[in-house]
Design a protein around this motif. Structure first.
Motif, PDB file in Angstrom:
ATOM      1  N   PRO A 137      59.556  77.220   7.290  1.00  0.00           N
ATOM      2  CA  PRO A 137      58.510  76.566   6.766  1.00  0.00           C
ATOM      3  C   PRO A 137      57.109  77.191   7.699  1.00  0.00           C
ATOM      4  O   PRO A 137      57.462  77.381   8.908  1.00  0.00           O
ATOM      5  N   GLU A 139      53.274  75.772   9.081  1.00  0.00           N
ATOM      6  CA  GLU A 139      52.529  74.861   9.365  1.00  0.00           C
ATOM      7  C   GLU A 139      51.220  74.874   8.472  1.00  0.00           C
ATOM      8  O   GLU A 139      50.713  76.186   8.393  1.00  0.00           O
ATOM      9  N   LEU A 140      50.621  74.168   8.132  1.00  0.00           N
ATOM     10  CA  LEU A 140      49.400  73.860   7.082  1.00  0.00           C
ATOM     11  C   LEU A 140      48.131  74.708   7.585  1.00  0.00           C
ATOM     12  O   LEU A 140      47.696  75.666   7.015  1.00  0.00           O
ATOM     13  N   ARG A 155      44.982  71.515   1.569  1.00  0.00           N
ATOM     14  CA  ARG A 155      45.331  70.268   1.259  1.00  0.00           C
ATOM     15  C   ARG A 155      44.992  70.003  -0.101  1.00  0.00           C
ATOM     16  O   ARG A 155      45.926  69.378  -0.772  1.00  0.00           O
ATOM     17  N   ILE A 158      47.765  71.526  -2.110  1.00  0.00           N
ATOM     18  CA  ILE A 158      48.863  70.640  -2.135  1.00  0.00           C
ATOM     19  C   ILE A 158      48.800  69.520  -3.154  1.00  0.00           C
ATOM     20  O   ILE A 158      49.648  69.072  -3.824  1.00  0.00           O
ATOM     21  N   SER A 165      54.983  70.737   0.079  1.00  0.00           N
ATOM     22  CA  SER A 165      54.885  70.539   1.650  1.00  0.00           C
ATOM     23  C   SER A 165      55.867  69.399   1.999  1.00  0.00           C
ATOM     24  O   SER A 165      56.327  68.639   1.042  1.00  0.00           O
ATOM     25  N   ILE A 172      52.167  68.652   8.767  1.00  0.00           N
ATOM     26  CA  ILE A 172      52.468  68.958   7.407  1.00  0.00           C
ATOM     27  C   ILE A 172      52.860  70.396   7.533  1.00  0.00           C
ATOM     28  O   ILE A 172      52.046  71.336   8.126  1.00  0.00           O
ATOM     29  N   ARG A 173      54.122  70.699   6.644  1.00  0.00           N
ATOM     30  CA  ARG A 173      54.437  72.061   6.831  1.00  0.00           C
ATOM     31  C   ARG A 173      54.719  72.494   5.418  1.00  0.00           C
ATOM     32  O   ARG A 173      54.981  71.581   4.367  1.00  0.00           O
ATOM     33  N   ILE A 174      54.618  73.832   5.078  1.00  0.00           N
ATOM     34  CA  ILE A 174      54.565  74.340   3.541  1.00  0.00           C
ATOM     35  C   ILE A 174      55.958  75.039   3.586  1.00  0.00           C
ATOM     36  O   ILE A 174      56.252  75.753   4.377  1.00  0.00           O
ATOM     37  N   GLU A 175      56.593  74.811   2.405  1.00  0.00           N
ATOM     38  CA  GLU A 175      57.963  75.268   2.211  1.00  0.00           C
ATOM     39  C   GLU A 175      57.609  77.005   1.962  1.00  0.00           C
ATOM     40  O   GLU A 175      56.649  77.408   1.454  1.00  0.00           O
ATOM     41  N   ALA A 179      54.706  78.765   0.125  1.00  0.00           N
ATOM     42  CA  ALA A 179      53.764  79.410   0.953  1.00  0.00           C
ATOM     43  C   ALA A 179      53.527  81.036   0.504  1.00  0.00           C
ATOM     44  O   ALA A 179      52.303  81.378   0.487  1.00  0.00           O
TER      45      ALA A 179
END
Length: 290
Positions: A137, A139-140, A155, A158, A165, A172-175, A179
């Protein structure tokens, strides 16, 4: 006299704005490192460090800069720049590029001299790219850096359902797959370049989305599956879906694996094992759990 100073300042500002990003970063680090190493010599009462890195004290600045371009610190940061912004790794492992770059920047930091915050962003971008290529994952904030947009844009993506996420340690992390797919559609993002090590990897050794895409892309080129004069029956998927596959994005149903194996001339079982191992880790663990 004041007018002359203003003109000189305006000329310097104009020249600075015309410099490429890499040249501007070089100039910034050159001055920070020189100041910090000079402080090291003064505070520790040692001699010769500055001369080894920047050349003799009597050298004009342009010659001192030329000497510094051949130094190990700048070579390290040049690799960081190429990896973070262009996705080029050369023959160095990506995580080593990021860690070594971060260390070099810290060692050039003192109370009075320090590299600009732009270098910190490059380290974060490189770290985000490594997570992306390694199947982790992201990070945003690092997704935003890779896409060259602000965090608010991520954001909004998302909120619109374009990115998946989750929260981890209040962050917040993005799969990873989400991503990769989203970044592929961003004009500011440059996918990681497929280098020799990745392109020659065996299917059984593939462990990351980047390696998976690199292998399929290389098979495509080796066998001329989609190039001019190709006689291969096209895959029953869109060109965009194939481009995503060769970029390490797998969003197809599992029953597409065998046709993919036949198209890329790969062993069916080995490709299925690979897809499960790389993209369906939790499901595979559940299936194999005793």
């Amino acid at each position: 006299m004041k007018l002359s100073w203003k003109i000189s300042f305006m000329v310097q500002l104009l020249v600075k704005n015309q410099l490429s990003v890499e040249e501007r970063l070089f100039d910034d680090f050159f001055r920070a490192a020189h100041g910090t190493l000079q402080s090291l010599e003064n505070d520790y009462n040692v001699k010769g460090v500055v001369e080894q890195v920047f050349g003799a004290p009597t050298l004009p600045e342009n010659e001192s800069q030329a000497h510094f371009r051949n130094s190990v610190p700048w070579s390290t940061l040049s690799r960081l720049y190429d990896y973070a912004l262009k996705g080029e790794t050369g023959d160095v492992h990506p995580i080593d590029i990021v860690i070594s770059g971060s260390n070099v920047l810290k060692l050039a930091t003192s109370e009075n001299d320090m590299p600009s915050a732009e270098w910190d962003r490059l380290v974060a971008m490189g770290d985000g790219r490594f997570a992306l290529d390694d199947g982790q994952p992201v990070e945003l904030s690092k997704v935003a850096l890779l896409a060259k947009v602000d965090s608010r844009t991520v954001r909004n993506a998302i909120a619109a359902g374009e990115l998946k996420s989750f929260k981890h340690d209040d962050e917040i992390r993005i799969e990873n797959a989400s991503a990769r797919q989203w970044l592929l559609g961003r004009r500011g993002f440059k996918p990681t370049v497929i280098d020799g090590d990745h392109s020659s990897i065996q299917l059984k050794d593939v462990s990351t989305p980047h390696q998976f895409g690199a292998l399929l892309s290389q098979k495509n080129k080796q066998l001329n599956l989609t190039g001019p004069g190709s006689k291969t029956t096209p895959l029953p998927i869109t060109g965009n879906a194939q481009a995503q596959l060769e970029s390490g994005i797998f969003t197809l149903p599992l029953d597409a694996v065998f046709p993919l194996a036949d198209f890329y001339q790969l062993d069916r079982k080995e490709l299925l094992d690979c897809v499960m191992r790389v993209f369906f880790t939790e499901e595979l663990q559940m299936l194999t759990k005793q």
